[in-house]
Structure formats: structure tokens, C-alpha cells
Design an enzyme around this catalytic site. Structure first.
Site, mmCIF file in Angstrom:
data_model
loop_
_atom_site.group_PDB
_atom_site.id
_atom_site.type_symbol
_atom_site.label_atom_id
_atom_site.label_comp_id
_atom_site.label_asym_id
_atom_site.label_seq_id
_atom_site.Cartn_x
_atom_site.Cartn_y
_atom_site.Cartn_z
ATOM 1 N N GLU A 87 -16.850 36.500 -0.831
ATOM 2 C CA GLU A 87 -17.521 35.699 0.195
ATOM 3 C C GLU A 87 -16.740 35.715 1.510
ATOM 4 O OE1 GLU A 87 -20.197 32.414 -1.025
ATOM 5 O OE2 GLU A 87 -18.653 32.092 -2.564
ATOM 6 N N GLU A 99 -20.672 33.619 -10.103
ATOM 7 C CA GLU A 99 -20.749 32.172 -10.333
ATOM 8 C C GLU A 99 -21.790 31.790 -11.382
ATOM 9 O OE1 GLU A 99 -18.858 32.608 -6.289
ATOM 10 O OE2 GLU A 99 -20.370 33.657 -7.480
#
Length: 265
Positions: free
Chosen positions: A117, A137
């Protein structure tokens, strides 16, 4: 081992070297969270001419220390705590994305979750062919929450963002380069030096013009083509007041193309 999980060193040419060194796997825990936040604040304060984000160790990151960060919130079912934490992460990614100078992320190996990210929040991602990436995730019932999903969609399209996030898979650098997620593959031999050379070349460029480019592209992403059109005249026009443009124009007239030296002013 460094005294802090993330350090910032700015060389005399204005290149900031942001190094993650949190062995053994550079997992995102509270200490790394605080150090990354401090590093971003240092970049905002120091205003280098470019930044290279890199990591020590065999991997860039194995992901998040789930036991320390998320498990307590999950056990308590604490929606408010989770929302506050993710609000901090989104803000951190936004601040990285809006730094007014070029940012390059160098991935030499496995790059999971938060590290991917952060890479997506940077302007350019360079990778070794053996690097791999993942937003995993979903394996713990979460979704990426530092802005990675939307930035991935901006680079590769919503369909591929869904594929990568929902399958929680690992994707190789070569495949992601074909998708437009990785901007350039660099050879494994000499990778670190090649990444620094690229970042240094950006640091040696017209820093204010690079900032204008980032501003125009940010408005394109946030508001579409017309929003970018609206800011372009002012963003480009203000460059006529910079020493870099004035000196480069004079150099071009007197010596031809490619002879200018930029000072970031």
C-alpha cells in the site's frame, strides 16, 4: 539493526533515503507504525528533491503483526477502535501520495499488505523480477485500509483490483509490470544501486515542475479530466517564476537541449 524501524537520510544532492529495517520480516507493528508516521512528517518538513523508499532484509515485508495490531480489536469487537486506526492509515497513505516531490518505492522481494500500500502511494514502483506482491488482508477477514485497493484500481483497473484483493493472492513483479502496477523491472544484480540511480536522477531534475506534474495527475485521479484541465494553466504557469525554468530556458537557447542543471528552485 537501526535504532528505529524506519529512518530518513537526506544526501547532499537532496535525495532522501527512507529505509525500513525491522527484522526479521519488517512486520507492521505499533513501533513501525509510529516510525513510518514520523518518517513521513520528516519528509514533509525537510522537503527533499526526491525520496527512495526501500527495505533491508530478505523481504520488503511479510505483512502485519496481526496478534499485536488487530487481534485485540477483533476479540473486543471494537468497531470504533478499528475505524480510528484505519483513519490514521488512510491519512498516512494520503500524505505519502501528496508529497511535493518524486517518490520511488523499491521492492527487492516479498512485499505484502502495508508495504504494498505504501508502494502504491508512491509515484513509481520499481521491482526485482523475483519480487512478489500481495494485499492478503482477506485471509484474516479484513480489506486493505491504507488506500491500496483504490490506488491499485487506478493503476490496473477495478477488475484486477478485485482479483488481487479478493483472492488474497501473491502476484509476481513481471505480471504486475504487464498490468501497469509495477512501473519498471530492474535486474536483481545491482538492484539497490539501480533504484538509487533512478531516484537520484529525479532528485537532480526540476523539482517544482515535478510537483506541478503530481498536482495535475492528482486532480485527474480525484476529479477527472476537466478537474485536471482547470489546474493545469496555473500549475504550469507558475513555473515561469522558478529559477530552474529560467536557467534551463537560457541554457536551451545558448547550448541546446539537455545541458541544463537544476537546483530545485
Amino acid at each position: 539493526m537501526t535504532t528505529r524501524p524506519v529512518t530518513v537520510d537526506v544526501d547532499p544532492a537532496g535525495l532522501a533515503l527512507v529505509t525500513v529495517d525491522h527484522p526479521p520480516l519488517n512486520l507492521y507493528d505499533q513501533a513501525l507504525h509510529e516510525a513510518l508516521r514520523d518518517a513521513v512528517a520528516e519528509l514533509e518538513r525537510a522537503r527533499p528533491r526526491a525520496a527512495l523508499v526501500r527495505a533491508e532484509g530478505k523481504v520488503v515485508s511479510g505483512g502485519v503483526d496481526v496478534k499485536q495490531i488487530f487481534h485485540p480489536m477483533a476479540q473486543a469487537g471494537d468497531v470504533d477502535a478499528g475505524t480510528r486506526y484505519f483513519d490514521e492509515l488512510v491519512d498516512l497513505g494520503r500524505r505519502i501520495h501528496r508529497l511535493p516531490f518524486p517518490t520511488v518505492f523499491a521492492a527487492h522481494g516479498l512485499t505484502l499488505t502495508w508495504a504494498f500500500e505504501v508502494a502504491l502511494a508512491c509515484d513509481l514502483i520499481v521491482a526485482s523480477p523475483r519480487a512478489s506482491f500481495g494485499l492478503i488482508e482477506a485471509t484474516v477477514g479484513l480489506t486493505p485500509a491504507m488506500g491500496g485497493t483504490q490506488r491499485l484500481a487506478e493503476r490496473a483497473g477495478p477488475g484486477r483490483a478485485r482479483l488481487l484483493v479478493m483472492t488474497a493472492g501473491r502476484f509476481g513483479a513481471e505480471e504486475l509490470e504487464r498490468w501497469g502496477v509495477v512501473d519498471r523491472l530492474l535486474p536483481e544484480d545491482g538492484f539497490d544501486d539501480a533504484a538509487r540511480e533512478l531516484a537520484a536522477s529525479l532528485a537532480a531534475g526540476p523539482t517544482r515542475a515535478h510537483a506541478a506534474t503530481k498536482e495535475i495527475l492528482r486532480h485527474l485521479a480525484e476529479g477527472g479530466l476537466e478537474a485536471a484541465h482547470r489546474v493545469t494553466p496555473g500549475a504550469a504557469g507558475q513555473l515561469f517564476a522558478t529559477a530552474d525554468l529560467q536557467d534551463a530556458m537560457a541554457s536551451f537557447v545558448e547550448q541546446g537541449h539537455g545541458k541544463a542543471t537544476f537546483r530545485g528552485e
